[in-house]
Write a protein that holds these residues in place. Sequence first.
Motif, PDB file in Angstrom:
ATOM      1  N   LEU A  51       0.839  -1.196   0.000  1.00  0.00           N
ATOM      2  CA  LEU A  51       0.000   0.000   0.000  1.00  0.00           C
ATOM      3  C   LEU A  51       0.874   1.247   0.000  1.00  0.00           C
ATOM      4  N   ARG A  94      -8.777   7.511   3.124  1.00  0.00           N
ATOM      5  CA  ARG A  94      -9.988   6.931   2.509  1.00  0.00           C
ATOM      6  C   ARG A  94      -9.727   6.604   1.040  1.00  0.00           C
ATOM      7  N   ARG A  95      -9.021   7.509   0.351  1.00  0.00           N
ATOM      8  CA  ARG A  95      -8.717   7.253  -1.065  1.00  0.00           C
ATOM      9  C   ARG A  95      -7.845   6.008  -1.217  1.00  0.00           C
ATOM     10  N   ILE A  96      -6.827   5.908  -0.369  1.00  0.00           N
ATOM     11  CA  ILE A  96      -5.934   4.743  -0.426  1.00  0.00           C
ATOM     12  C   ILE A  96      -6.713   3.473  -0.081  1.00  0.00           C
ATOM     13  N   GLU A  98      -9.919   2.909  -0.430  1.00  0.00           N
ATOM     14  CA  GLU A  98     -10.857   2.547  -1.506  1.00  0.00           C
ATOM     15  C   GLU A  98     -10.131   1.777  -2.604  1.00  0.00           C
ATOM     16  N   GLU A  99      -8.947   2.252  -2.970  1.00  0.00           N
ATOM     17  CA  GLU A  99      -8.194   1.566  -4.029  1.00  0.00           C
ATOM     18  C   GLU A  99      -7.744   0.180  -3.569  1.00  0.00           C
ATOM     19  N   ALA A 100      -7.336   0.080  -2.316  1.00  0.00           N
ATOM     20  CA  ALA A 100      -6.903  -1.224  -1.792  1.00  0.00           C
ATOM     21  C   ALA A 100      -8.086  -2.184  -1.717  1.00  0.00           C
ATOM     22  N   HIS A 102     -10.697  -2.134  -3.526  1.00  0.00           N
ATOM     23  CA  HIS A 102     -11.018  -2.530  -4.908  1.00  0.00           C
ATOM     24  C   HIS A 102     -10.124  -3.696  -5.349  1.00  0.00           C
ATOM     25  N   GLN A 103      -8.847  -3.613  -5.009  1.00  0.00           N
ATOM     26  CA  GLN A 103      -7.934  -4.713  -5.353  1.00  0.00           C
ATOM     27  C   GLN A 103      -8.353  -6.003  -4.653  1.00  0.00           C
ATOM     28  N   GLU A 106     -11.254  -7.475  -6.406  1.00  0.00           N
ATOM     29  CA  GLU A 106     -10.878  -8.073  -7.687  1.00  0.00           C
ATOM     30  C   GLU A 106     -10.230  -9.448  -7.495  1.00  0.00           C
ATOM     31  N   CYS A 152     -13.768  -2.037   2.862  1.00  0.00           N
ATOM     32  CA  CYS A 152     -14.010  -3.467   2.592  1.00  0.00           C
ATOM     33  C   CYS A 152     -15.461  -3.821   2.928  1.00  0.00           C
ATOM     34  N   ARG A 155     -17.926  -3.067   0.329  1.00  0.00           N
ATOM     35  CA  ARG A 155     -17.892  -3.988  -0.815  1.00  0.00           C
ATOM     36  C   ARG A 155     -18.258  -5.410  -0.424  1.00  0.00           C
TER      37      ARG A 155
END
Length: 184
Positions: A51, A94-96, A98-100, A102-103, A106, A152, A155
Amino acid sequence: MFEDRRSKRVVFVAHCVLNQNAKIDGCAQYPGAMWEVLQVLVASGCGIAQLPCPELIHLGLDRQVDRQASRTIESEDTRVGQAMEASAGVLCCRRIAEEAAHQVEEYLRNGFVVLGMLGINGSPTCGVETTWSAGGETAGRGVLIRELDEACKRRGVSLGARGIKAGEPAEATRVATEVSGGAA
Ligand code: SF4
């Protein structure tokens, strides 16, 4: 799909597990990576998803220190913690997160195993079992880990986090072994 040599096992790590150069001034315990932990993760065959460092991104490498002021590591941790708890610091995390998240989503959606996340205990940002507040290490989660939990949850996935410390390599290695399922 993905029937190649990959292990389909991934662990997420706080940035400074692999790069102590990002640490707050005076806190790096290694020239580069926490190599004992890295050895365990590499030997286990899992992929390592690093991260970004929220404090570096939000405050810069020097954490916007006042170079003229008298300071200690403790007072700097407190100052940095307050900055990360302020709304702009939370937004950065929060931005970091959200991207994590998302990974994570996936990987799970494609049948991979997400082994968990190694955070940094005692950090106001990446602490898992302990964070930093009111001038000392306290029970609780740092800002990024809280935001990761929330991202998390939104999602419907989970990323179990465990805390380690660069200054406690034996314990950190034990935790990394448990998380990765690798040999110590
Ligand atoms: S604990 Fe988190 S915020 Fe602190 S240096 Fe490591 S990655 Fe950056």
